[in-house]
Design a protein around this motif. Structure first.
Motif, PDB file in Angstrom:
ATOM      1  N   LEU A  33     -11.659   6.429  -5.203  1.00  0.00           N
ATOM      2  CA  LEU A  33     -11.507   7.371  -3.581  1.00  0.00           C
ATOM      3  C   LEU A  33     -10.917   6.357  -2.922  1.00  0.00           C
ATOM      4  CD1 LEU A  33     -14.784  10.392  -3.606  1.00  0.00           C
ATOM      5  CD2 LEU A  33     -11.964  10.615  -3.909  1.00  0.00           C
ATOM      6  N   GLU A  34     -11.690   5.327  -2.940  1.00  0.00           N
ATOM      7  CA  GLU A  34     -12.289   4.327  -1.864  1.00  0.00           C
ATOM      8  C   GLU A  34     -10.491   3.682  -1.610  1.00  0.00           C
ATOM      9  OE1 GLU A  34     -13.646   2.856   0.211  1.00  0.00           O
ATOM     10  OE2 GLU A  34     -12.164   1.162   0.958  1.00  0.00           O
ATOM     11  N   ARG A  35      -9.992   3.210  -2.911  1.00  0.00           N
ATOM     12  CA  ARG A  35      -8.789   3.125  -3.163  1.00  0.00           C
ATOM     13  C   ARG A  35      -7.939   3.973  -2.658  1.00  0.00           C
ATOM     14  NH1 ARG A  35      -8.768   1.170  -9.402  1.00  0.00           N
ATOM     15  NH2 ARG A  35      -6.577   0.659  -8.895  1.00  0.00           N
ATOM     16  N   ILE A  36      -7.858   5.223  -3.001  1.00  0.00           N
ATOM     17  CA  ILE A  36      -7.006   5.703  -2.145  1.00  0.00           C
ATOM     18  C   ILE A  36      -7.062   6.616  -0.727  1.00  0.00           C
ATOM     19  CG2 ILE A  36      -6.746   8.547  -1.726  1.00  0.00           C
ATOM     20  CD1 ILE A  36      -7.675   8.992  -5.107  1.00  0.00           C
ATOM     21  N   ASN A  37      -7.962   6.404  -0.355  1.00  0.00           N
ATOM     22  CA  ASN A  37      -8.178   5.569   1.034  1.00  0.00           C
ATOM     23  C   ASN A  37      -7.721   4.546   1.126  1.00  0.00           C
ATOM     24  OD1 ASN A  37     -10.070   8.292   1.144  1.00  0.00           O
ATOM     25  ND2 ASN A  37     -11.685   6.503   2.020  1.00  0.00           N
ATOM     26  N   ARG A  38      -8.150   3.597   0.936  1.00  0.00           N
ATOM     27  CA  ARG A  38      -7.324   2.081   1.731  1.00  0.00           C
ATOM     28  C   ARG A  38      -5.334   2.440   1.687  1.00  0.00           C
ATOM     29  NH1 ARG A  38      -9.058  -2.278  -2.083  1.00  0.00           N
ATOM     30  NH2 ARG A  38     -10.788  -1.166  -2.065  1.00  0.00           N
ATOM     31  N   ALA A  39      -4.879   2.569   0.257  1.00  0.00           N
ATOM     32  CA  ALA A  39      -3.474   2.913  -0.475  1.00  0.00           C
ATOM     33  C   ALA A  39      -3.000   3.544   0.626  1.00  0.00           C
ATOM     34  CB  ALA A  39      -3.624   3.346  -1.294  1.00  0.00           C
ATOM     35  N   ALA A  40      -4.109   5.010   1.263  1.00  0.00           N
ATOM     36  CA  ALA A  40      -2.950   5.938   2.663  1.00  0.00           C
ATOM     37  C   ALA A  40      -2.773   5.097   3.882  1.00  0.00           C
ATOM     38  CB  ALA A  40      -4.037   7.291   2.574  1.00  0.00           C
ATOM     39  N   LEU A  41      -4.040   4.704   3.819  1.00  0.00           N
ATOM     40  CA  LEU A  41      -4.289   3.843   5.668  1.00  0.00           C
ATOM     41  C   LEU A  41      -2.801   2.981   5.842  1.00  0.00           C
ATOM     42  CD1 LEU A  41      -8.638   3.829   6.278  1.00  0.00           C
ATOM     43  CD2 LEU A  41      -6.180   5.479   7.045  1.00  0.00           C
ATOM     44  N   ASN A  42      -2.981   1.716   4.088  1.00  0.00           N
ATOM     45  CA  ASN A  42      -1.447   1.100   4.903  1.00  0.00           C
ATOM     46  C   ASN A  42      -0.688   1.293   5.145  1.00  0.00           C
ATOM     47  OD1 ASN A  42      -3.364  -1.127   3.871  1.00  0.00           O
ATOM     48  ND2 ASN A  42      -3.310  -0.439   1.153  1.00  0.00           N
ATOM     49  N   SER A  43      -0.364   2.749   4.484  1.00  0.00           N
ATOM     50  CA  SER A  43       1.089   3.783   4.432  1.00  0.00           C
ATOM     51  C   SER A  43       0.919   4.374   5.714  1.00  0.00           C
ATOM     52  CB  SER A  43       1.403   4.080   3.150  1.00  0.00           C
ATOM     53  OG  SER A  43       0.956   4.748   2.740  1.00  0.00           O
ATOM     54  N   HIS A  44      -0.032   4.311   6.612  1.00  0.00           N
ATOM     55  CA  HIS A  44      -0.577   5.570   7.691  1.00  0.00           C
ATOM     56  C   HIS A  44      -0.101   6.466   7.475  1.00  0.00           C
ATOM     57  CE1 HIS A  44       0.789   1.270   9.605  1.00  0.00           C
ATOM     58  NE2 HIS A  44       1.827   1.197   9.468  1.00  0.00           N
ATOM     59  N   ARG A  45      -1.091   6.978   6.520  1.00  0.00           N
ATOM     60  CA  ARG A  45      -1.043   8.279   6.197  1.00  0.00           C
ATOM     61  C   ARG A  45      -2.547   8.596   6.152  1.00  0.00           C
ATOM     62  NH1 ARG A  45       1.204   9.406   0.039  1.00  0.00           N
ATOM     63  NH2 ARG A  45       1.070  11.832   0.938  1.00  0.00           N
ATOM     64  N   SER A  46      -2.702  10.050   6.004  1.00  0.00           N
ATOM     65  CA  SER A  46      -3.947  10.383   6.154  1.00  0.00           C
ATOM     66  C   SER A  46      -4.515  10.537   4.892  1.00  0.00           C
ATOM     67  CB  SER A  46      -4.460  11.527   6.802  1.00  0.00           C
ATOM     68  OG  SER A  46      -5.492  12.078   7.053  1.00  0.00           O
ATOM     69  N   PRO A  47      -5.694  10.005   4.288  1.00  0.00           N
ATOM     70  CA  PRO A  47      -6.255  10.061   3.256  1.00  0.00           C
ATOM     71  C   PRO A  47      -6.523  11.992   2.451  1.00  0.00           C
ATOM     72  CG  PRO A  47      -7.067   8.914   4.382  1.00  0.00           C
ATOM     73  CD  PRO A  47      -6.922   9.364   4.960  1.00  0.00           C
ATOM     74  N   SER A  48      -7.087  12.443   3.513  1.00  0.00           N
ATOM     75  CA  SER A  48      -6.911  13.961   3.146  1.00  0.00           C
ATOM     76  C   SER A  48      -5.431  14.589   2.679  1.00  0.00           C
ATOM     77  CB  SER A  48      -7.254  14.828   4.357  1.00  0.00           C
ATOM     78  OG  SER A  48      -5.700  14.532   5.920  1.00  0.00           O
ATOM     79  N   HIS A  67      -2.770   3.190 -13.244  1.00  0.00           N
ATOM     80  CA  HIS A  67      -2.320   1.761 -13.279  1.00  0.00           C
ATOM     81  C   HIS A  67      -1.085   1.529 -12.099  1.00  0.00           C
ATOM     82  CE1 HIS A  67       0.892   3.902 -15.226  1.00  0.00           C
ATOM     83  NE2 HIS A  67       1.196   3.119 -15.198  1.00  0.00           N
ATOM     84  N   ASP A  68      -0.827   2.971 -11.664  1.00  0.00           N
ATOM     85  CA  ASP A  68      -0.362   2.848 -10.662  1.00  0.00           C
ATOM     86  C   ASP A  68       0.440   3.725  -9.494  1.00  0.00           C
ATOM     87  OD1 ASP A  68       0.499   5.203 -11.713  1.00  0.00           O
ATOM     88  OD2 ASP A  68       2.500   4.326 -12.667  1.00  0.00           O
ATOM     89  N   PHE A  69      -1.303   4.681  -8.685  1.00  0.00           N
ATOM     90  CA  PHE A  69      -1.650   5.166  -7.715  1.00  0.00           C
ATOM     91  C   PHE A  69      -1.492   4.817  -7.660  1.00  0.00           C
ATOM     92  CE2 PHE A  69      -6.590   4.040  -9.098  1.00  0.00           C
ATOM     93  CZ  PHE A  69      -6.809   4.484  -7.601  1.00  0.00           C
ATOM     94  N   GLU A  70      -1.980   3.587  -6.543  1.00  0.00           N
ATOM     95  CA  GLU A  70      -1.847   3.193  -5.600  1.00  0.00           C
ATOM     96  C   GLU A  70       0.124   2.852  -5.177  1.00  0.00           C
ATOM     97  OE1 GLU A  70      -4.406   0.189  -6.942  1.00  0.00           O
ATOM     98  OE2 GLU A  70      -5.886   0.431  -5.079  1.00  0.00           O
ATOM     99  N   VAL A  71       0.480   2.303  -5.834  1.00  0.00           N
ATOM    100  CA  VAL A  71       2.222   2.402  -5.268  1.00  0.00           C
ATOM    101  C   VAL A  71       2.363   3.451  -4.741  1.00  0.00           C
ATOM    102  CG1 VAL A  71       4.734   1.585  -5.656  1.00  0.00           C
ATOM    103  CG2 VAL A  71       2.002   0.278  -6.695  1.00  0.00           C
TER     104      VAL A  71
END
Ligand SMILES: *Cc1c(COP(=O)(O)O)cnc(C)c1O
Length: 239
Positions: A10-25, A214-218
């Motif tokens: 969940l933490e990594r999903i949040n970070r990847a979303a914020l990296n790309s200026h998206r809302s984790p929600s 293996h690739d969800f953040e990208v």
């Protein structure tokens, strides 16, 4: 183990979303529980996970039956479906991610009509050209009008069916690709979904089911709205 891993993901999903200026929600985590015992599912459920992914119909039926006391659990069917098994998916699934041919769409829809249900679906596409991957062939969609026409025709047919609600497109990226290749594949998925949106603005088809352990953040950085994560949550599987 599972508790810690879920919170890491969940933490990594949040970070990847914020990296790309998206809302984790905007992003749904489907915890892929195939081959894992119901006790593992209950552990993840207790810390707030509600979406679980299965890829075999018998296993889905068994687990859904055993866990039917968890009223708000949502089963996502993510595997290739044989048409004779579509009734089990119609009965138990809250979402189907691997719609790869019209025959399945027709069967599912007629079972769902009998059950007075509707089912959100993702249309599976193959943008990488790997022969082992299912889905509508879209490996050269930018330069091949036949591929986009076939996909658009399927979207139109599926949209006409009474019991299926199109959510968007789903893909599986190659297992061994480098990050740069994965990124390109996910970008092409995003563009393909934009193309559908521009071509058929009346059909709401803009979600993207893409990204695995293996690739969800990208995938999230490139626009995924639904990631299907198994082994990083529940540990490695036998096959
Ligand atoms: C098994 C599976 C996943 C999860 O894969 P992991 O690498 O374990 O995260 C995701 N999507 C589909 C379609 C699968 O079959």
């Amino acid at each position: 183990m599972i508790v810690q891993r879920v919170s890491d993901i969940l933490e990594r999903i949040n970070r990847a979303a914020l990296n790309s200026h998206r809302s984790p929600s905007e992003i749904t985590l489907v915890a892929v529980s195939k081959q894992k015992p119901v006790s593992d599912i209950v552990t993840a459920y207790e810390i707030g996970i509600r979406h679980f992914g299965e890829n075999r119909v018998e296993e889905l039926e068994e687990k859904a039956d055993q866990l039917r006391y968890l009223k708000d659990i949502q089963w996502h069917f993510i595997g290739r479906l044989q048409s004779r098994q579509s009734e089990g998916v119609a009965k138990h699934a809250s979402c189907f991610h691997a719609l790869d041919r019209m025959k399945i769409a027709d069967r599912l829809s007629s079972h769902l009509v009998h059950l007075h249900k509707t089912l959100p679906v993702f249309i599976q596409v193959n943008v990488s050209g790997e022969e082992s991957k299912a889905g509508f062939e879209c490996s050269e969609w930018e330069n091949n009008a036949q591929q986009t026409q076939n996909l658009a025709a399927a979207v139109i047919e599926i949209a006409k069916l009474p019991a299926l609600e199109i959510r968007g497109l789903m893909t599986m990226a190659p297992w061994e690709a480098q990050e740069s290749t994965l990124r390109l594949i996910f970008q092409r998925m995003y563009k393909l979904s934009q193309w559908l949106k521009d071509t058929m603005p009346h059909i709401n088809c803009s979600e993207l089911s893409m990204g695995m352990s293996h690739d969800f953040e990208v995938a999230i950085e490139e626009g995924s709205t639904c990631v299907r994560v198994g082994s990083s949550i529940f540990g490695t599987r036998n096959s």
